[in-house]
Design a protein around this motif. Structure first.
Motif: not given
Length: 680
Positions: A647-657
């Motif tokens: 979840s964190l792996q998905e959340l980080l790039p999505d939030a940064l994007f």
């Protein structure tokens, strides 16, 4: 029209007709700098650097070009029987009426630059949609990003003047010539370099590469193409537009050098293509943009040389550095990073390849040093101008900061400095009093003028307060991305083991060299203008690159994320098995494997092995039962941690994007608005 026919119309080979689509795409990929120059030349023919220079027949040309291309495709669709006669006539008539209606709206529009921007993005979007329907789907995304960045920059220079948002430009028409405009005009009219003490003429101490190129450009436009005196000088912004395109292309190559994919690539690439600093620099006609472009190219060639240590690569690096310093001597800030790289490589490979490396270093020095400092040597010999001479400013200037201690300037981060996102300057009122204050903290000043320049503030937007709100969003999104870039760079240097130590040192030392040089400049020349982002512009690329590399280290990429999401969805849809069932399956698989492997053994060996397995199973059964509960709890905890990690792996790039998209959109809105001159 059938859906299959519509998809066929969108095929690139169909649209291009007999032209080999693959050869066109490969040509764009193989010669991006040439194609960028062609695009800039084409735009120059229509705009000459300003909306006022758009020829009266522009609408005619654009309309008939658009109708011609559309009718070509429509006729081909009819001949290929994708459309019947009635469908072709209806579609053609509707399109003609639509285009003519849009022409009328353009004629009546107050802010025509908005139409140029929207029209350009729509055309690029259609072309990229066509490209996306082929095997070049990824290249369609790359093209859309870089072309949209180009259109934003073109819109900005068309809406601004060669005298707007400039630094030390002066005038082309006032004699005696001073500043960068006078420098260009002097070379154009006299066909020679300055022949008087350059330290006594403002900005004439700079190396002349940019000014020579600019004078040639003006001469070609004015005396060969006869575009007129003022349009020829306005068109100088086209050169800077080309340089900004080169930066986007080189940044692309740098990111691909590190094999960034998915969001790990798109986030840093979007940052560079839409960063306000590079939008502003695309209209700057002084020597900053050429110097920045060649400095970034030097960094890229250094990466190439580190990968393949050939004479060809080190010659390219030497030429890029020498030419960068021939445009502006401050480009030498990359030299410490190159020196560290050369030294590290020599120490490690001296026994194996020491002679070859020393020869390459000598070649590098013989090319880059004379090419980089020849003008400074000339000035020193003729007029005893120091090699590192910087034009001195008047200590009585309003922006003078010498009365404030340098230590207090660099440590004061008081909230009042962030009460406005625009750069602050002390202003002298008509009655002789002063109001406001000068920016004095280097970090805060850099954050502000990297986004808005010193000439952009509330006045640029008139009564449209919505743009001040968007400016607030733009500033803080840019500041957050800058902070994340620094954090990512630190993480990269400490923990980036997948990136070679040489490459990490090259990135970090180059960044530190620029920052140290800027602080020294702010100390030696205590003025607000000394703390400008143009002196450290490549740090933007280094920070964005670090973000991409760290995201890649976290496993961020299109394939990785798709795989992770698919695995997670599959895991969520599949019921969990009891532990004893999993053990039974493992035991069964083990037995089957062993049975296959031992099929050729003798009967007695099989019996002995079977009894041994039975004994081992009896001995371990009780221990398995005893630890089953604790193992089950441990497995459940691990499973929960894994799910949280995904979840964190998905959340980080999505939030940064998402943050990057906010940054790019707000940057686009603000600089299209600035181009409209809403404040008059």
């Amino acid at each position: 029209m059938k859906k299959s026919n519509l998809l066929k119309l969108l095929k690139l080979d169909y649209v291009l007709g007999d032209i080999n689509a693959d050869s066109v795409i490969e040509s764009l990929a193989k010669y991006p700098y040439i194609w960028a120059f062609v695009a800039c030349i084409f735009s120059n023919a229509f705009f000459l650097g300003a909306i006022e220079n758009v020829p009266p027949n522009y609408t005619y040309l654009a309309t008939f070009l658009l109708l011609g291309v559309f009718m070509f495709v429509l006729n081909k669709a009819y001949k290929s029987k994708l459309l019947n006669a009635i469908q072709s006539v209806i579609i053609g008539a509707v399109f003609i009426v639509l285009v003519l209606w849009l022409c009328r709206l353009y004629f009546l529009a107050k802010y025509k630059v908005v139409w140029h921007f929207i029209g350009g993005v729509v055309i690029v979007g259609i072309l990229c949609l066509i490209l996306a329907c082929t095997k070049y789907k990824d290249r369609a995304k790359y093209l859309f990003i870089i072309a949209s960045g180009f259109i934003l920059k073109l819109t900005f220079i068309v809406g601004s003047s060669c005298y707007s948002f400039q630094h030390d430009v002066g005038s082309f028409d006032k004699e005696p010539f001073t500043c960068h405009a006078g420098y260009i005009e002097f070379i154009l009219k006299n066909h020679k370099l300055p022949d008087t003490d350059v330290s006594k003429i403002w900005q004439f101490a700079h190396p002349p590469l940019h000014h020579i190129i600019s004078s040639i450009w003006v001469g070609i436009n004015e005396f060969i193409f006869n575009v007129g005196h003022n349009p020829a000088r306005e068109s100088l912004q086209t050169l800077s537009l080309f340089y900004s395109m080169c930066i986007m292309i080189t940044a692309f190559k740098i990111f691909k050098f590190f094999k960034l994919k998915g969001k790990a690539f798109y986030i840093p690439f979007i940052i560079i293509c839409f960063h306000p600093a590079f939008v502003i620099f695309s209209g700057s006609i002084n020597n900053d943009m050429l110097s920045i472009t060649l400095s970034v190219l030097t960094f890229y060639f250094a990466l190439q040389w580190n990968k393949e240590r050939t004479k060809k690569n080190i010659i390219k690096m030497a030429l890029a550095l020498g030419l960068a310093c021939s445009a502006k001597l401050s480009a030498v800030t990359i030299a410490p990073a190159l020196a560290v790289l050369f030294l590290m490589v020599l120490i490690k490979e001296f026994k194996k390849n020491g002679k070859e490396l020393i020869i390459q270093y000598l070649i590098f020095g013989f090319i880059s040093i004379p090419l980089g400092i020849w003008y400074q040597i000339r000035s020193f010999v003729k007029w005893h101008v120091p090699l590192n001479y910087v034009s001195k400013m008047d200590p009585n200037a309003l922006q003078y900061l010498g009365k404030q201690k340098f230590s207090s300037r660099i440590t004061d981060f008081s909230p009042k400095q962030l009460s406005s996102v625009y750069e602050q300057w002390l202003v002298q009122n008509p009655d002789g009093t002063t109001s406001g204050y000068n920016e004095y903290n280097p970090i805060i000043t850099l954050l502000k003028n990297s986004v808005f320049e010193e000439y952009i503030n509330e006045k640029n937007f008139g009564n449209y307060d919505i743009f001040n709100t968007i400016s607030f969003v733009l500033f803080w999104s840019a500041a957050l991305l800058a902070l994340l870039g620094v954090i990512a760079m630190i993480m990269l240097f400490i923990k980036g083991k997948k990136v070679s130590l040489y490459e990490r040192l090259l990135i970090v030392v180059y960044y530190l060299s620029m920052m140290i040089n800027l602080y020294k400049l702010a100390y030696d020349h205590p003025y607000t203008c000394s703390m400008h982002f143009r002196y450290i512009a490549p740090t933007c690329i280094l920070g964005a690159l670090s973000i991409g590399i760290i995201l890649k280290a976290f496993g961020v990429g299109e394939e990785t994320l798709v795989t992770a999401k698919t695995a997670k969805a599959s895991k969520a849809s599949t019921p969990a098995k009891p532990k004893h069932a999993e053990e039974a399956e493992e035991t069964e698989e083990t037995k089957n494997t062993k049975s296959t492997e031992d099929s050729k053994e003798t009967k007695s060996s099989k019996e002995t092995k079977s009894s041994k397995e039975t004994t081992e199973s009896t001995e371990t059964k009780s221990s398995k039962e005893t630890t089953e509960d604790s193992e089950s709890a441990k497995t459940n905890t691990t499973s929960e941690d894994d799910e949280e990690g995904v979840s964190l792996q998905e959340l980080l790039p999505d939030a940064l994007f998402f943050l990057t998209i906010i940054f790019a959109v707000s940057s686009t809105i603000i600089y299209v608005a600035v181009s409209c001159k809403l404040g008059g």
